[in-house]
Enzyme design. Structure first.
Site, mmCIF file in Angstrom:
data_model
loop_
_atom_site.group_PDB
_atom_site.id
_atom_site.type_symbol
_atom_site.label_atom_id
_atom_site.label_comp_id
_atom_site.label_asym_id
_atom_site.label_seq_id
_atom_site.Cartn_x
_atom_site.Cartn_y
_atom_site.Cartn_z
ATOM 1 N N GLY A 249 39.619 33.588 49.671
ATOM 2 C CA GLY A 249 39.020 32.249 49.635
ATOM 3 C C GLY A 249 37.508 32.302 49.740
ATOM 4 O O GLY A 249 36.890 33.337 49.493
ATOM 5 N N LEU B 218 35.329 30.845 47.757
ATOM 6 C CA LEU B 218 35.024 31.339 46.413
ATOM 7 C C LEU B 218 33.560 31.110 46.025
ATOM 8 O O LEU B 218 33.004 30.039 46.264
ATOM 9 C CB LEU B 218 35.928 30.648 45.392
ATOM 10 C CG LEU B 218 37.430 30.783 45.641
ATOM 11 C CD1 LEU B 218 38.212 30.144 44.496
ATOM 12 C CD2 LEU B 218 37.848 32.235 45.828
ATOM 13 N N HIS C 125 33.817 35.451 42.407
ATOM 14 C CA HIS C 125 35.259 35.202 42.218
ATOM 15 C C HIS C 125 35.515 34.495 40.885
ATOM 16 O O HIS C 125 36.507 34.763 40.211
ATOM 17 C CB HIS C 125 35.813 34.303 43.335
ATOM 18 C CG HIS C 125 35.755 34.906 44.704
ATOM 19 N ND1 HIS C 125 34.860 34.507 45.654
ATOM 20 C CD2 HIS C 125 36.504 35.883 45.269
ATOM 21 C CE1 HIS C 125 35.052 35.194 46.768
ATOM 22 N NE2 HIS C 125 36.044 36.038 46.560
ATOM 23 N N GLU D 67 34.009 44.861 41.145
ATOM 24 C CA GLU D 67 33.491 46.225 41.316
ATOM 25 C C GLU D 67 32.563 46.330 42.520
ATOM 26 O O GLU D 67 32.191 47.422 42.917
ATOM 27 C CB GLU D 67 32.760 46.661 40.045
ATOM 28 C CG GLU D 67 33.726 46.938 38.903
ATOM 29 C CD GLU D 67 33.036 47.344 37.620
ATOM 30 O OE1 GLU D 67 31.800 47.235 37.528
ATOM 31 O OE2 GLU D 67 33.759 47.766 36.690
ATOM 32 N N GLN E 18 37.589 49.764 47.433
ATOM 33 C CA GLN E 18 38.849 48.999 47.387
ATOM 34 C C GLN E 18 39.499 49.113 46.001
ATOM 35 O O GLN E 18 40.698 49.361 45.868
ATOM 36 C CB GLN E 18 38.543 47.537 47.720
ATOM 37 C CG GLN E 18 39.686 46.579 47.465
ATOM 38 C CD GLN E 18 39.404 45.182 47.977
ATOM 39 O OE1 GLN E 18 39.459 44.937 49.174
ATOM 40 N NE2 GLN E 18 39.101 44.242 47.093
ATOM 41 N N MET F 172 26.710 39.136 45.097
ATOM 42 C CA MET F 172 27.338 37.942 45.684
ATOM 43 C C MET F 172 28.459 38.356 46.632
ATOM 44 O O MET F 172 29.242 39.251 46.311
ATOM 45 C CB MET F 172 27.887 37.053 44.580
ATOM 46 C CG MET F 172 26.777 36.389 43.813
ATOM 47 S SD MET F 172 27.416 35.220 42.617
ATOM 48 C CE MET F 172 25.874 34.808 41.798
HETATM 49 O O1 PAF Z 1 38.622 41.708 48.316
HETATM 50 C C1 PAF Z 1 39.256 40.861 48.969
HETATM 51 O O2 PAF Z 1 38.929 39.675 48.993
HETATM 52 C C2 PAF Z 1 40.445 41.309 49.808
HETATM 53 O O3 PAF Z 1 40.251 42.577 50.324
HETATM 54 C C3 PAF Z 1 41.783 41.222 49.055
HETATM 55 C C4 PAF Z 1 41.818 42.153 47.863
HETATM 56 C C5 PAF Z 1 42.020 39.790 48.596
HETATM 57 C C6 PAF Z 1 42.934 41.616 49.997
HETATM 58 O O4 PAF Z 1 42.995 40.800 51.107
#
Ligand code: PAF
Length: 285
Positions: free
Chosen positions: A31, A33, A37, A150, A155, A186
């Protein structure tokens, strides 16, 4: 856009789309955003017939001293933006839906080694929390494509490895980091910066760009990393790491390395910022 809170409701909607042979792209979020996003949502829309987003602040990926409670939650605003971007489905589970038998003792999905380096070395358990929740969300949504930024390069690398190791039939797409006009990547956490810290914050990306130039110029990697740490300290950060890695798997670069990624994490006051830059091998060598 339909908003649902249960696993069954997600599955019912996806099944309806599948009966019509529609493809599904998925954007998991926590969230709050921002335009970063939105770039993921637009990429998802370009890739598939329907877009599913999730919004869940996942407690499993926050350490005991981290900002789970104060993490910004802006659901009403987020819903408006997702509607504008023609998102088909928003999944907003609560903690009990995602961890029905409690988080304690819950099955974990872990990518050893990759989860313990760089950010993982400073945030124990963080990436196990990420891969676990992403694996669960993938099980629920079963998308054709999943989209990640990226900016969170480690992750993204871990999720690609998890999907390959667990034979998940999902394509993982990375989308370029979206930046403010002054270069700052951002991030939901930028909102925590004071005015003074916000003025310093772009120096993180500047230090990465300087390091990229030195790497392209063939300078020694250990010296580049040390100079990066110093540059961040002089700017007022508390650096956690500044490292040059192989972009394919975050290992130490070697003769086979085709592309480098330089990653940095640093604190400014109480805010932790991360960023990275990629450099093709051969430029200047
Ligand atoms: O990058 C994120 O916002 C979080 O790590 C994710 C991938 C939604 C997992 O909670």
């Amino acid at each position: 856009m339909k908003r649902v809170e249960t696993v069954d409701a997600v599955r019912e909607q996806i099944a309806r789309w599948r009966r019509r042979e529609l493809s599904v792209a998925f954007v998991p979020t926590m969230g709050n955003l921002h335009d970063g996003h939105i770039a993921l949502i637009r990429h998802a829309r370009d890739r598939c017939d329907r877009v599913v987003a999730s919004s869940f602040v996942n407690p499993l990926q926050f350490g005991p001293d981290e900002d789970f409670d104060s993490y910004p939650r802006t659901l009403e605003q987020d819903i408006e933006r997702l509607i504008e971007e023609q998102t088909g489905l928003l999944f907003t589970p609560d903690v009990d839906t995602m961890y029905p038998q409690s988080q304690t003792g819950a099955t974990l999905v872990s990518v050893p080694h990759l989860s313990g380096i760089l950010c993982g070395a400073h945030r124990p358990g963080h990436f196990d929390g990420v891969t676990t929740v992403v694996a669960k969300l993938f099980q629920i949504v079963q998308p054709d494509v999943a989209v990640f930024g990226e900016k969170d390069y480690q992750q993204l690398t871990l999720i690609r490895r998890m999907v390959a190791d667990l034979c998940m039939p999902i394509e993982i797409d990375g989308v370029a980091t979206q930046r403010e006009a002054d270069g700052l990547a951002m991030s939901s956490r930028n909102g925590n910066l004071s005015e003074e810290e916000r003025a310093i914050a772009p120096r993180l990306f500047q230090s990465l760009r300087a390091a990229a130039d030195r790497l392209s110029g063939g300078e020694d990697i250990a010296e580049i990393e040390a100079a990066g740490v110093n540059a961040l300290r002089e700017a007022g950060f508390r650096p956690a790491y500044f490292e040059v890695c192989d972009a394919a798997n975050l290992s130490e670069p070697n003769d086979e390395t085709a592309e480098y990624v330089i990653l940095a994490a640093a604190h400014l006051g109480r805010t932790r910022l991360i960023d990275n830059i990629r450099v093709n091998r051969g430029v200047g060598e």
